[in-house]
Scaffold this active site. Structure first.
Site, PDB file in Angstrom:
ATOM      1  CB  CYS A 150      38.784  45.509  21.113  1.00  0.00           C
ATOM      2  SG  CYS A 150      38.557  46.974  22.169  1.00  0.00           S
ATOM      3  CG  HIS A 185      41.856  47.133  17.724  1.00  0.00           C
ATOM      4  ND1 HIS A 185      40.554  46.866  17.359  1.00  0.00           N
ATOM      5  CD2 HIS A 185      41.802  47.693  18.959  1.00  0.00           C
ATOM      6  CE1 HIS A 185      39.737  47.251  18.328  1.00  0.00           C
ATOM      7  NE2 HIS A 185      40.466  47.752  19.312  1.00  0.00           N
ATOM      8  CD  GLU A 227      40.741  45.050  14.237  1.00  0.00           C
ATOM      9  OE1 GLU A 227      39.923  45.591  15.013  1.00  0.00           O
ATOM     10  OE2 GLU A 227      41.548  44.162  14.623  1.00  0.00           O
TER      11      GLU A 227
END
Length: 227
Positions: free
Chosen positions: A88, A197, A199
């Site tokens: 991002c 993302h 994570e």
């Protein structure tokens, strides 16, 4: 070898550094905090540039962050082969720092997009994707207002010809990125940037759409063991 040390960078406005650090720890690596204003990479084996709104994104996303003291150390280290991933806002920073080509602009809809997104893995010959299979579809969250990847026709042609497109959106393009590009790599494959993302897709317990994001972190461990 001892536990791999993965640096997680925090800029003013970074939102996802703790998520990234937790994902690093989940695969048995050591998460090392890196502060934007320092001139010290602390001898880490790899670096994660997480998402957020660095410096409020008041100029272009990542345009101020590229001048941070830490980036003065990170850019030459990445060019020398240090594995680096940006997600991002981290992807935007990598482009602004010219570690990756092209730029991220306002979503074609001009609206912020937040949803679970299917992404196809195009390339596995990188430090961050070797745990996946070519053509594999994974599900990762996206959450951005400026995620439309753009580049010149020449750059796009070079990315496609060189196999440098690592991820494409599947099942709909959330931001109008050219060629449905969700992520790219550099020539050497040690630097990867993507808008989704990983994570945020490592633990089902917290409502993640999948645990597909763990593949990024197991990939870097495998890469470090084999190099």
């Amino acid at each position: 070898m001892s536990a791999a040390r993965v640096g997680v960078v925090t800029f003013p406005g970074t939102l996802d550094d703790q998520d990234a650090a937790r994902a690093v720890r989940l695969v048995g690596a050591q998460a090392v905090p890196l502060w934007h204003a320092d001139h010290d990479l602390k001898g880490v084996d790899a670096v994660f540039l997480p998402g957020g709104f660095s410096y409020g994104d008041y100029l272009r996303c990542g345009a101020i962050s590229r001048f941070a003291p830490l980036m003065e150390e990170l850019v030459p280290a990445a060019k020398a082969g240090l594995p680096v991933i940006g997600t991002c806002n981290g992807f935007q920073i990598l482009c602004e720092a010219h570690l990756l080509p092209g730029a991220l602009t306002r979503n074609a809809s001009l609206h912020y997009v937040c949803r679970d997104q299917r992404v196809r893995v195009e390339q596995t010959a990188t430090a961050w994707t070797n745990s996946f299979e070519p053509g594999q579809e994974i599900v990762l969250p996206v959450k951005h207002g400026e995620g439309r990847y753009v580049a010149s026709e020449e750059t796009l042609a070079a990315l496609e010809a060189g196999g440098h497109v690592v991820f494409r959106y599947a099942g709909g393009n959330p931001n109008g990125s050219l060629n449905d590009i969700a992520g790219i790599r550099n020539e050497a494959g040690n630097v990867v940037g993507l808008m989704p993302h990983p994570e945020h897709a490592v633990e089902e317990l917290v409502g993640a759409p999948s645990t597909d994001g763990l593949g990024f972190f197991t990939s870097i461990l495998k890469n470090l063991v084999n190099t």
